[in-house]
Enzyme design. Structure first.
Site, PDB file in Angstrom:
ATOM      1  N   LEU A 549      31.152  37.751  38.797  1.00 56.58           N
ATOM      2  CA  LEU A 549      31.824  37.626  37.502  1.00 56.58           C
ATOM      3  C   LEU A 549      33.250  37.130  37.667  1.00 56.58           C
ATOM      4  O   LEU A 549      33.822  36.513  36.784  1.00 56.58           O
ATOM      5  CB  LEU A 549      31.872  38.988  36.796  1.00 56.58           C
ATOM      6  CG  LEU A 549      30.545  39.533  36.286  1.00 56.58           C
ATOM      7  CD1 LEU A 549      30.712  40.973  35.836  1.00 56.58           C
ATOM      8  CD2 LEU A 549      30.040  38.679  35.141  1.00 56.58           C
ATOM      9  N   GLY A 550      33.824  37.471  38.790  1.00 53.52           N
ATOM     10  CA  GLY A 550      35.206  37.057  38.990  1.00 53.52           C
ATOM     11  C   GLY A 550      35.814  37.768  40.172  1.00 53.52           C
ATOM     12  O   GLY A 550      35.160  38.573  40.839  1.00 53.52           O
ATOM     13  N   GLY A 555      39.367  42.957  44.768  1.00 49.46           N
ATOM     14  CA  GLY A 555      38.102  42.517  45.333  1.00 49.46           C
ATOM     15  C   GLY A 555      37.242  41.842  44.281  1.00 49.46           C
ATOM     16  O   GLY A 555      37.584  41.866  43.089  1.00 49.46           O
ATOM     17  N   PRO A 556      36.128  41.223  44.709  1.00 41.05           N
ATOM     18  CA  PRO A 556      35.267  40.511  43.761  1.00 41.05           C
ATOM     19  C   PRO A 556      34.471  41.474  42.869  1.00 41.05           C
ATOM     20  O   PRO A 556      34.211  42.615  43.244  1.00 41.05           O
ATOM     21  CB  PRO A 556      34.329  39.716  44.667  1.00 41.05           C
ATOM     22  CG  PRO A 556      34.334  40.439  45.960  1.00 41.05           C
ATOM     23  CD  PRO A 556      35.655  41.122  46.097  1.00 41.05           C
ATOM     24  N   ASP A 668      49.174  46.480  37.204  1.00 43.48           N
ATOM     25  CA  ASP A 668      48.695  45.091  37.164  1.00 43.48           C
ATOM     26  C   ASP A 668      48.047  44.791  35.811  1.00 43.48           C
ATOM     27  O   ASP A 668      46.946  44.270  35.734  1.00 43.48           O
ATOM     28  CB  ASP A 668      47.717  44.855  38.312  1.00 43.48           C
ATOM     29  CG  ASP A 668      47.505  43.360  38.566  1.00 43.48           C
ATOM     30  OD1 ASP A 668      48.304  42.553  38.042  1.00 43.48           O
ATOM     31  OD2 ASP A 668      46.540  43.006  39.266  1.00 43.48           O
TER      32      ASP A 668
END
Ligand code: NAG
Ligand code: NAG
Ligand code: NAG
Ligand code: NAG
Ligand code: NAG
Ligand code: NAG
Length: 861
Positions: A549-550, A555-556, A668
């Protein structure tokens, strides 16, 4: 009535029948209550002009003195309120005395009050008053009309405003008026040179300019004064603290709203906005009293809600210099010299003549070369007059030192909303207020402070004893098995929510009245599932790229389908968390307990063979940035959706910062970390990551700056310091992105390297904030609400963390329309990121050293 009627009239005079018809038509038209005067036309004494569409105000001639009915003035009054309440008078010094005065709009767009022909029929009409605007552009097609706000305006055909009675008030402040040092003028022309004063009537029945006038301090202190006979100060409002004037401890006044702004045309000025718009007004009475009136709904009568000066201490300098005025039980003023001062003339002072005030005794150390001068805080007072704003001093210590290092400085104050104020050696007009937390730090020589020190020492001993007893009790309590943790948590909570709001008791009161617990699901029991790695692999097709998804900060992320058909998002964390497995698992369990409507729900985890995997609920609409910055989908988010998203994020943050057990700083926050569910409700993701990757709960320093450029607060980007206020900064940036529909980072490429905060502030300051609004929502949005959101965002992105509001305050600001907001400070630290932007994506976690961040100074006014 057509504008050209008069000219046609003469050419048609040859046909008598037509002439009669025309005359009849003119008469009928005049008899109706008109709402405009066209260029070249007049309003006679028998006619009035009524405001549209509600008909709140009426303009016409009136006799203020029933004993002299032939003295007529042109005025504006509330239509339908008896007795006639006049809010503005044109020819206040020159009444019309003939039977036929008129208000005429000349061909050049000037309003004139003319006295009609004299009784002998020969004298020309005399000019009693004029708006003096005939020098303005003469493009023609002028018309005059009265607004429901009570302002009489002259505009040209294209709508350009060329004159407004609000620029030249009489004695009344109405909602919507600006209060400036110089009278406002046509927009964009840089104001006028005329002083803007609210001058009282000479008496109840005579509108001629009286003895008292209210206006803003021409020296620029932002205070309002009432002067008597020109220069004599009669009353002072006190300094503006962001939401109110410190000398006016009357809450509804600042809740209903004066707001301070500063722009090129007008300089420092206030705008008054009443909650009950037209039915509230401030009037300077002929006796010098400033009264706020409001109409009672039931009886349609004016009720006095507030007046100043209302006691003897409120008269300017009632006690002379360096003395404090207190209202005694009998309502009379009582003056006392400030500590370290004594009466200048004892005999007079004892006889009750305080006009000479007090002088310093003993002298300051700096005057006699003895070190050791210090400060004594005096609480609950209206700060004295003649403060000087040290615009370059940013903190309490700097302010204190600035005063200490200047022997002529007598006192200082530092608050987040006023900044650093210092005073000279004459402290004038100090009034002890019954309530209010305004403290003045008075400079005193060491000898005067020593007395204080003994008191201090006793106080310290006493409090030590009390503390010891308390501690003993606490230990006992602990032993009895009570959970002390809760108490600590509660005390932290209350501290947290009050820091920013301390100055603004009004806000604090509201914050207590709004309940935040509506969506908190903390109580629900929640199970954390532990998945096997094989199961996860099966669900995500062995972490195949087609399922990806991204790439998130840590992490991915993959999309997965569990055997039951349930869709989940799987986050595969990078390995170097620096934590042991057990520790990490505990963290995950803690984070999983955070449950809120605006947080993505953590369903489970997998901790196996070096792998750390988190399983979240799946969000079909992906992330906010996929909508906001995608030209094809942008249009799907109208303003009301966007506002809901802003509010939702704020509520999620509130839960993280304040209401959750863990007190999480996100670190973040950005558009790609805001996920949208099927109904487009925002859900914050990636919260708790900073925590899982090791770190303190409070403000702390990190060597590695995690976060995304463009969203980082200055203190975080440059010093690596972060706190809840760094999240507030990122939230401010996010609001600006949501409103502009542009990525924060895209702003580095244009607009003189300003970042989004600097750019927005500049547009705001130049009154062009509406240009910030995404063209796609401009039609559908409430401009007022969007501007308010921009205002709030600008408060969130201020340089200094302690000037930013905390999230509870932000939520109050978002939910209340009437609360006036402090002015945002200009961002001075501009992070320039062109060098940084060369790397490929803004989504990835960034690390950079201080060296690559360059600073430029933006010059505020
Ligand atoms: C008419 O009255 C005006 C003022 O009222 C005066 O100045 C003027 O001289 C008078 N004219 C005659 C002819 O009396
Ligand atoms: C218009 O100008 C005249 C002459 O300069 C002055 O006396 C008058 O007060 C002005 N009127 C207004 C409304 O400013
Ligand atoms: C001035 O007049 C107002 C009302 O007209 C009144 O309420 C106020 O007490 C008066 N003040 C003084 C000092 O007389
Ligand atoms: C508006 O005025 C009425 C009295 O006329 C008052 O009861 C009401 O509280 C006011 N509303 C606000 C929002 O101040
Ligand atoms: C108070 O003292 C001042 C200064 O000495 C003097 O001018 C004034 O007249 C005195 N006022 C009264 C009421 O005595
Ligand atoms: C010291 O303070 C006085 C009073 O505020 C001010 O007029 C003067 O300029 C200051 N001097 C310096 C050197 O800052």
């Amino acid at each position: 009535m057509g504008g050209g009627g008069v000219f046609r009239f003469s050419s048609m005079a040859s046909s008598p029948r037509l002439l009669v018809l025309l005359l009849a038509w003119l008469c009928c038209a005049a008899a109706e209550a008109a709402d405009t005067i066209q260029q070249g036309k007049s309003l006679s004494a028998a006619e009035t002009l009524v405001s549209t569409p509600e008909g709140v105000f009426e303009v016409g001639f009136f006799p203020p003195d029933p004993k002299q009915p032939s003295r007529l003035y042109l005025g504006i009054w509330y239509r339908g309120i008896v007795p006639r309440t006049v809010v503005w008078v044109a020819n206040r010094a020159a009444p019309a005395t003939s039977a036929a005065p008129s208000l005429t709009l000349t061909e050049t767009g000037e309003l004139q009050v003319l006295d009609g022909t004299a009784a002998n029929g020969t004298a020309a009409p005399s000019l009693l008053w004029s708006s003096n605007t005939s020098r303005a552009a003469l493009r023609g097609g002028y018309y005059a009309s009265i607004q429901d706000s009570g302002s009489l305006q002259v505009r040209s055909d294209d709508g350009t405003l060329s004159w407004d009675s609000f620029w030249h008030p009489t004695d009344t402040i109405l909602s919507g008026m600006q209060i400036a040092v110089r009278a406002p003028g046509p927009p964009g022309r840089g104001g006028t040179n005329e002083r803007m004063l609210f001058t009282s009537w000479a008496s109840e029945t005579d509108p001629a300019p009286g003895r008292y006038a209210l206006g803003l301090d021409p020296a620029g202190s932002g205070q309002a004064y009432i002067w008597r006979d020109g220069n004599d100060i009669y009353w002072r409002s006190g300094q503006w603290t962001g939401v109110n004037f410190i000398g006016i401890p009357w809450r509804p006044l600042y809740l209903s709203g004066f707001s301070l702004s500063n722009d090129r045309d007008l300089g420092l000025h206030y705008t008054y906005t009443a909650t009950n718009t037209s039915l509230q007004r401030f009037v300077v009475q002929p006796n010098g009293t400033d009264i706020c009136y409001m109409v009672k709904k039931s009886s349609q009568e004016w009720e006095t809600v507030w007046l100043q000066p209302s006691n003897e201490c409120e008269y300017y300098a009632a006690c002379g210099p360096n003395a404090k005025c207190t209202v005694g039980q009998d309502g009379k003023a009582k003056c006392t010299c400030l500590k370290g001062f004594q009466p200048k003339l004892w005999d007079q002072w004892n006889a009750g003549n305080w006009s000479e005030g007090c002088t310093r005794n003993p002298p300051l150390g700096c005057q006699v070369n003895q070190p050791g001068d210090g400060f004594l805080p005096i609480g609950n007072i209206k700060w004295p007059d003649f403060s000087y704003w040290m615009s370059t001093v940013a903190d309490e210590t700097g302010c204190k030192n600035a005063c200490l290092n200047n022997c002529s400085c007598g006192a200082y104050v530092h608050t987040t909303t006023t900044g650093c104020l210092v005073w000279g050696d004459k402290l004038i007009d100090i009034h002890e207020l019954p309530t209010g937390a305004y403290t003045l730090n008075l400079k005193l020589p060491a000898s005067e402070l020593r007395v204080h020190h003994t008191v201090w020492r006793i106080a310290t001993i006493v409090s030590a004893v009390v503390l010891f007893v308390l501690l003993a009790c606490l230990v006992l309590w602990w032993r009895r098995g009570r959970n002390i943790k809760d108490a600590v948590h509660r005390s932290w909570r209350s501290r947290q929510s009050s820091t920013w709001s301390q100055q603004n008791s009004a806000m604090l009161d509201i914050s207590q009245s709004i309940r935040f617990d509506d969506e908190v699901e903390d109580g629900k029991s929640h199970e954390l599932k532990v998945y096997s790695l094989d199961r996860i692999k099966a669900a995500t097709c062995n972490f195949s790229d087609s399922n990806k998804l991204g790439e998130g900060g840590f992490g991915p992320v993959y999309m997965g389908t569990l055997p039951g058909g349930e869709e989940v998002a799987v986050k595969r964390l990078c390995r170097n968390s620096g934590q042991g497995l057990e520790e990490f698992k505990n963290e995950v369990i803690l984070i999983a307990k955070l449950q809120h409507r605006n947080l993505v729900r953590l369903l489970g985890c997998c901790l196996q063979r070096e792998e750390k995997i988190l399983v979240y609920e799946y969000m079909p609409n992906k992330s906010l940035d996929a909508f906001l910055f995608n030209p094809e989908k942008q249009g799907l988010l109208d303003w009301s959706k966007r506002f809901d998203i802003i509010e939702g994020i704020a509520r999620g943050l509130l839960y993280l910062h304040r209401d959750s057990r863990l007190r999480i700083v996100h670190r973040d926050l950005k558009a790609s970390n805001i996920l949208l569910d099927a109904d487009m409700n925002p859900k914050i993701s990636d919260f708790g990551m900073a925590r899982m990757f090791g770190g303190d709960q409070n403000q702390f320093n990190t060597n590695r700056v995690v976060g995304t450029f463009g969203y980082m607060s200055p203190e975080y980007a440059m010093e690596g310091i972060f706190s809840v206020k760094s999240d507030v900064y990122s939230f401010g940036v996010l609001i600006l992105e949501i409103i502009t529909g542009k990525r924060a980072v895209s702003f580095h490429y244009h607009q003189d390297s300003l970042n989004i905060a600097g750019y927005a502030w500049r547009q705001w300051n130049e009154d062009k904030a509406t240009e910030l609004i995404d063209p796609l929502i401009r039609a559908s949005c409430s401009v007022r609400q969007v501007l308010r959101c921009i205002h709030i965002a600008l408060l969130c992105v201020q340089d200094h963390a302690d000037e930013r509001p905390d999230i509870p305050t932000v939520i109050i600001m978002l939910s209340s329309d009437s609360l006036s907001l402090p002015n945002p400070r200009p961002p001075t630290l501009m992070l320039r990121g062109r060098e940084l932007e060369s790397s490929k994506s803004s989504e990835n976690e960034r690390s950079h050293s201080i060296g690559t961040v360059s600073m430029t100074q933006l010059h505020g006014r």
